[in-house]
Design a protein around this motif. Structure first.
Motif, PDB file in Angstrom:
ATOM      1  N   GLU A   1      -4.398  22.083 -18.813  1.00  0.00           N
ATOM      2  CA  GLU A   1      -4.011  22.073 -20.220  1.00  0.00           C
ATOM      3  C   GLU A   1      -5.126  21.547 -21.125  1.00  0.00           C
ATOM      4  OE1 GLU A   1      -0.255  20.081 -20.570  1.00  0.00           O
ATOM      5  OE2 GLU A   1       0.835  21.765 -19.701  1.00  0.00           O
ATOM      6  N   ALA A   2      -6.364  21.645 -20.631  1.00  0.00           N
ATOM      7  CA  ALA A   2      -7.502  21.195 -21.437  1.00  0.00           C
ATOM      8  C   ALA A   2      -8.008  22.326 -22.322  1.00  0.00           C
ATOM      9  CB  ALA A   2      -8.623  20.712 -20.520  1.00  0.00           C
ATOM     10  N   LEU A   3      -8.405  21.968 -23.524  1.00  0.00           N
ATOM     11  CA  LEU A   3      -9.092  22.893 -24.418  1.00  0.00           C
ATOM     12  C   LEU A   3     -10.580  22.788 -24.138  1.00  0.00           C
ATOM     13  CD1 LEU A   3      -9.067  24.679 -27.098  1.00  0.00           C
ATOM     14  CD2 LEU A   3      -9.604  22.508 -28.262  1.00  0.00           C
ATOM     15  N   ILE A   4     -11.240  23.925 -23.924  1.00  0.00           N
ATOM     16  CA  ILE A   4     -12.673  23.883 -23.665  1.00  0.00           C
ATOM     17  C   ILE A   4     -13.448  24.408 -24.874  1.00  0.00           C
ATOM     18  CG2 ILE A   4     -12.374  24.114 -21.169  1.00  0.00           C
ATOM     19  CD1 ILE A   4     -13.395  27.063 -21.524  1.00  0.00           C
ATOM     20  N   SER A   5     -14.706  24.006 -24.940  1.00  0.00           N
ATOM     21  CA  SER A   5     -15.552  24.508 -26.014  1.00  0.00           C
ATOM     22  C   SER A   5     -15.853  25.982 -25.781  1.00  0.00           C
ATOM     23  CB  SER A   5     -16.861  23.726 -26.066  1.00  0.00           C
ATOM     24  OG  SER A   5     -17.734  24.301 -27.018  1.00  0.00           O
ATOM     25  N   PRO A   6     -15.732  26.813 -26.825  1.00  0.00           N
ATOM     26  CA  PRO A   6     -16.024  28.233 -26.666  1.00  0.00           C
ATOM     27  C   PRO A   6     -17.510  28.555 -26.741  1.00  0.00           C
ATOM     28  CG  PRO A   6     -15.298  27.807 -28.897  1.00  0.00           C
ATOM     29  CD  PRO A   6     -15.171  26.506 -28.154  1.00  0.00           C
TER      30      PRO A   6
ATOM     31  N   VAL B   1      -7.019  36.726 -34.093  1.00  0.00           N
ATOM     32  CA  VAL B   1      -5.823  35.937 -33.791  1.00  0.00           C
ATOM     33  C   VAL B   1      -5.659  35.931 -32.277  1.00  0.00           C
ATOM     34  CG1 VAL B   1      -3.332  35.730 -34.083  1.00  0.00           C
ATOM     35  CG2 VAL B   1      -4.741  36.573 -35.979  1.00  0.00           C
ATOM     36  N   PHE B   2      -5.632  34.720 -31.710  1.00  0.00           N
ATOM     37  CA  PHE B   2      -5.605  34.561 -30.259  1.00  0.00           C
ATOM     38  C   PHE B   2      -4.313  33.869 -29.835  1.00  0.00           C
ATOM     39  CE2 PHE B   2      -7.399  32.025 -26.496  1.00  0.00           C
ATOM     40  CZ  PHE B   2      -7.160  33.056 -25.589  1.00  0.00           C
ATOM     41  N   ARG B   3      -3.482  34.575 -29.085  1.00  0.00           N
ATOM     42  CA  ARG B   3      -2.235  33.999 -28.566  1.00  0.00           C
ATOM     43  C   ARG B   3      -2.544  33.302 -27.246  1.00  0.00           C
ATOM     44  NH1 ARG B   3       2.516  38.502 -29.965  1.00  0.00           N
ATOM     45  NH2 ARG B   3       2.253  38.360 -32.245  1.00  0.00           N
ATOM     46  N   SER B   4      -2.868  32.032 -27.329  1.00  0.00           N
ATOM     47  CA  SER B   4      -3.293  31.297 -26.140  1.00  0.00           C
ATOM     48  C   SER B   4      -2.088  30.841 -25.323  1.00  0.00           C
ATOM     49  CB  SER B   4      -4.152  30.089 -26.537  1.00  0.00           C
ATOM     50  OG  SER B   4      -3.346  29.058 -27.080  1.00  0.00           O
ATOM     51  N   ASP B   5      -2.312  30.618 -24.050  1.00  0.00           N
ATOM     52  CA  ASP B   5      -1.222  30.258 -23.144  1.00  0.00           C
ATOM     53  C   ASP B   5      -0.750  28.819 -23.315  1.00  0.00           C
ATOM     54  OD1 ASP B   5      -1.189  32.791 -22.057  1.00  0.00           O
ATOM     55  OD2 ASP B   5      -2.477  32.277 -20.358  1.00  0.00           O
ATOM     56  N   HIS B   6      -1.631  27.929 -23.783  1.00  0.00           N
ATOM     57  CA  HIS B   6      -1.282  26.510 -23.849  1.00  0.00           C
ATOM     58  C   HIS B   6      -1.213  25.942 -25.265  1.00  0.00           C
ATOM     59  CE1 HIS B   6      -2.901  27.000 -19.709  1.00  0.00           C
ATOM     60  NE2 HIS B   6      -1.883  26.227 -19.422  1.00  0.00           N
ATOM     61  N   PHE B   7      -1.782  26.626 -26.251  1.00  0.00           N
ATOM     62  CA  PHE B   7      -1.856  26.061 -27.596  1.00  0.00           C
ATOM     63  C   PHE B   7      -1.207  26.944 -28.658  1.00  0.00           C
ATOM     64  CE2 PHE B   7      -5.466  24.703 -25.042  1.00  0.00           C
ATOM     65  CZ  PHE B   7      -5.331  23.323 -25.098  1.00  0.00           C
TER      66      PHE B   7
ATOM     67  N   LEU C   1      -9.234  27.356 -35.259  1.00  0.00           N
ATOM     68  CA  LEU C   1      -8.137  26.731 -35.999  1.00  0.00           C
ATOM     69  C   LEU C   1      -6.862  26.752 -35.175  1.00  0.00           C
ATOM     70  CD1 LEU C   1      -9.106  28.482 -39.263  1.00  0.00           C
ATOM     71  CD2 LEU C   1      -8.756  26.015 -39.177  1.00  0.00           C
ATOM     72  N   PHE C   2      -6.143  25.621 -35.205  1.00  0.00           N
ATOM     73  CA  PHE C   2      -4.883  25.467 -34.480  1.00  0.00           C
ATOM     74  C   PHE C   2      -3.774  25.104 -35.455  1.00  0.00           C
ATOM     75  CE2 PHE C   2      -8.429  24.166 -31.894  1.00  0.00           C
ATOM     76  CZ  PHE C   2      -8.194  24.705 -30.645  1.00  0.00           C
ATOM     77  N   LYS C   3      -2.569  25.504 -35.137  1.00  0.00           N
ATOM     78  CA  LYS C   3      -1.419  25.103 -35.938  1.00  0.00           C
ATOM     79  C   LYS C   3      -1.101  23.624 -35.678  1.00  0.00           C
ATOM     80  CE  LYS C   3       0.615  29.708 -36.303  1.00  0.00           C
ATOM     81  NZ  LYS C   3       1.795  30.582 -36.026  1.00  0.00           N
ATOM     82  N   LYS C   4      -0.258  23.072 -36.526  1.00  0.00           N
ATOM     83  CA  LYS C   4       0.082  21.655 -36.454  1.00  0.00           C
ATOM     84  C   LYS C   4       0.732  21.296 -35.118  1.00  0.00           C
ATOM     85  CE  LYS C   4       2.680  18.152 -39.111  1.00  0.00           C
ATOM     86  NZ  LYS C   4       1.518  17.253 -39.306  1.00  0.00           N
ATOM     87  N   ASP C   5       0.348  20.134 -34.572  1.00  0.00           N
ATOM     88  CA  ASP C   5       0.946  19.560 -33.355  1.00  0.00           C
ATOM     89  C   ASP C   5       0.766  20.433 -32.119  1.00  0.00           C
ATOM     90  OD1 ASP C   5       1.799  17.374 -34.842  1.00  0.00           O
ATOM     91  OD2 ASP C   5       3.745  18.277 -35.306  1.00  0.00           O
ATOM     92  N   ARG C   6      -0.371  21.067 -31.993  1.00  0.00           N
ATOM     93  CA  ARG C   6      -0.646  21.899 -30.813  1.00  0.00           C
ATOM     94  C   ARG C   6      -1.696  21.301 -29.886  1.00  0.00           C
ATOM     95  NH1 ARG C   6       1.445  27.141 -31.689  1.00  0.00           N
ATOM     96  NH2 ARG C   6       3.347  26.785 -32.893  1.00  0.00           N
ATOM     97  N   VAL C   7      -2.633  20.514 -30.430  1.00  0.00           N
ATOM     98  CA  VAL C   7      -3.736  20.013 -29.611  1.00  0.00           C
ATOM     99  C   VAL C   7      -4.090  18.599 -30.052  1.00  0.00           C
ATOM    100  CG1 VAL C   7      -5.491  20.994 -31.168  1.00  0.00           C
ATOM    101  CG2 VAL C   7      -6.092  20.515 -28.779  1.00  0.00           C
TER     102      VAL C   7
ATOM    103  N   GLU D   1     -17.064  22.572 -21.779  1.00  0.00           N
ATOM    104  CA  GLU D   1     -16.707  21.155 -21.851  1.00  0.00           C
ATOM    105  C   GLU D   1     -15.319  20.982 -22.454  1.00  0.00           C
ATOM    106  OE1 GLU D   1     -19.225  18.386 -23.839  1.00  0.00           O
ATOM    107  OE2 GLU D   1     -21.028  19.121 -22.841  1.00  0.00           O
ATOM    108  N   ARG D   2     -14.633  19.949 -22.034  1.00  0.00           N
ATOM    109  CA  ARG D   2     -13.346  19.608 -22.640  1.00  0.00           C
ATOM    110  C   ARG D   2     -13.539  19.078 -24.050  1.00  0.00           C
ATOM    111  NH1 ARG D   2      -8.526  15.298 -20.928  1.00  0.00           N
ATOM    112  NH2 ARG D   2      -8.616  14.257 -22.951  1.00  0.00           N
ATOM    113  N   LEU D   3     -12.718  19.591 -24.979  1.00  0.00           N
ATOM    114  CA  LEU D   3     -12.711  19.100 -26.351  1.00  0.00           C
ATOM    115  C   LEU D   3     -11.397  18.398 -26.701  1.00  0.00           C
ATOM    116  CD1 LEU D   3     -14.304  22.079 -28.336  1.00  0.00           C
ATOM    117  CD2 LEU D   3     -15.433  20.103 -27.315  1.00  0.00           C
ATOM    118  N   GLY D   4     -10.377  18.671 -25.905  1.00  0.00           N
ATOM    119  CA  GLY D   4      -9.065  18.074 -26.164  1.00  0.00           C
ATOM    120  C   GLY D   4      -8.065  18.553 -25.146  1.00  0.00           C
ATOM    121  N   VAL D   5      -6.783  18.218 -25.369  1.00  0.00           N
ATOM    122  CA  VAL D   5      -5.717  18.615 -24.459  1.00  0.00           C
ATOM    123  C   VAL D   5      -4.493  19.070 -25.253  1.00  0.00           C
ATOM    124  CG1 VAL D   5      -6.418  17.128 -22.545  1.00  0.00           C
ATOM    125  CG2 VAL D   5      -4.864  16.240 -24.301  1.00  0.00           C
TER     126      VAL D   5
END
Length: 298
Positions: free
Chosen positions: A108-113, A212-218, A263-269, A291-295
Motif C-alpha cells: 500500500e505504498a505510494l512510489i515516486s513516478p 485520470v488514473f484509477r489506482s488500486d490503492h488510492f 493529485l489525490f483526492k482528500k483522505d487518500r494518502v 522510492e516510497r513517498l507515502g502510504v
C-alpha cells in the motif's frame, strides 16, 4: 541564483548543477533576455525545431560534454557506452537497469513516478495552489476543468521537477487503470526555479498532458506531465484503459527539463513527513523513481 535541494539519502543540502545556467540567468533576469524569451523561446515552433535537431545524427556530438558537465552516472543505463547512441535524444531518453530503480515492495505504498526534486502539500486549497513562495495558481486553471478541480479540494499534491541530468522516463505510482491522455495546449517556458520565480502561473501556461488514473490503492488520481523549453515531445507509451502494474512505464520526455504533477483526492494518502517538512522549509527533496513517498490512508 543558486538552487539548493535536500538529498533524501544523506539528508544533506546540495547545490544543483544547472544546465545552461548563464543562458537561463540572461533569459529570466534581464530585459533583453525577457524580450527574446517572449518573442521566440517560449513558442512551440522553437522547441519543436530544437527537438527535431536532437533526433539527428549530428546531435550525438553533444552527449560526451553533457555527461561530463552534469556528472551523469552512466553505470545506471542499460547501454553504458555513449558511442552506441545514434542521437542525443536516444541518449536523453535512455532506459535504466531495473536494479538501479528498485520499487518499494510495501503493497500500500505510494512510489515516486519519476526521478527529480519534489515539493509536496496536503489539504490543498484549489484556489491557491503553490508554485513558489509568493506565486500561486488555481487548480481549475491548471486542469482547464472546474468540476474536476473541485473533486480534488482538500486533497494532496506532488510536484516533481526533472532536471536535464535526470532519468527522463516517468512511471505509474500505483497499479490501476489509466484513462487516455488529454492534451492541454500552452507555451514552453523553462521549469527551472529561475523561471518559476519569474513567470506567474507558469504550470498553467505551459503545454501539458493530463491522465485520470484509477489506482488500486488510492482511488482516482490525476497525473500531469508538463512540458518545458526545448521539450520536443511528451511521449506516452502506455495503453489506455488497460490495467498496469505499479512502476510500469507511462512515457518519457524528450530533451529538456520537465515536471510531473500528481493529485489525490482528500483522505487518500499520507505522505512521508520528511518530504512535507522539507517543503515547509522551502526545499525540494531529491527522489528516485520507485522510492516510497507515502502510504494509503487507513
Amino acid at each position: 541564483m543558486a538552487i539548493y535541494y535536500i538529498d533524501r539519502k544523506t539528508g544533506e543540502t546540495r547545490e544543483e548543477i544547472v544546465a545552461g545556467d548563464q543562458f537561463l540567468q540572461w533569459l529570466y533576469r534581464t530585459g533583453s533576455g525577457s524580450f527574446f524569451l517572449e518573442t521566440l523561446i517560449k513558442r512551440k515552433f522553437f522547441s519543436a525545431l530544437y527537438g527535431k535537431y536532437q533526433d539527428t545524427g549530428q546531435s550525438r556530438k553533444k552527449i560526451k560534454g553533457f555527461v561530463q558537465s552534469l556528472a551523469i552516472d552512466l553505470s545506471e543505463a542499460k547501454i553504458e557506452d555513449i558511442g552506441k547512441y545514434s542521437t542525443f535524444n536516444e541518449f536523453f531518453t535512455r532506459e535504466l537497469k531495473p536494479s538501479r530503480r528498485p520499487l518499494c515492495n510495501q503493497p500500500e505504498a505510494l512510489i515516486s513516478p519519476a526521478d527529480g526534486r519534489v515539493f509536496a502539500w496536503e489539504n490543498i486549497d484549489i484556489d491557491l495552489m503553490v508554485q513558489v513562495k509568493g506565486l500561486a495558481y488555481t487548480l481549475a486553471d491548471l486542469l482547464q476543468d472546474q468540476a474536476l478541480a473541485l473533486a480534488y479540494s482538500g486533497g494532496t499534491c506532488l510536484v516533481i521537477r526533472l532536471c536535464p541530468a535526470d532519468y527522463h522516463r516517468f512511471h505509474f505510482p500505483d497499479s490501476g487503470v489509466p484513462g487516455p491522455p488529454q492534451q492541454i495546449k500552452g507555451s514552453y517556458y523553462s521549469v527551472n526555479p529561475l523561471a518559476l520565480h519569474k513567470i506567474i502561473r507558469l504550470y498553467c501556461r505551459n503545454k501539458r498532458e493530463l491522465t485520470v488514473f484509477r489506482s488500486d490503492h488510492f482511488g482516482d488520481m490525476l497525473l500531469l506531465e508538463v512540458g518545458a523549453t526545448c521539450v520536443g515531445s511528451i511521449i506516452q507509451t502506455y495503453s489506455a484503459n488497460q490495467h498496469v502494474a505499479k512502476g510500469s512505464e507511462k512515457g518519457y520526455f524528450k530533451f529538456g527539463g520537465s515536471t510531473v504533477i500528481v493529485l489525490f483526492k482528500k483522505d487518500r494518502v499520507k505522505l512521508d513527513e520528511d518530504i512535507l517538512d522539507h517543503t515547509v522549509s522551502g526545499f525540494e527533496t531529491k527522489i528516485l523513481m520507485g522510492e516510497r513517498l507515502g502510504v494509503k490512508l487507513k
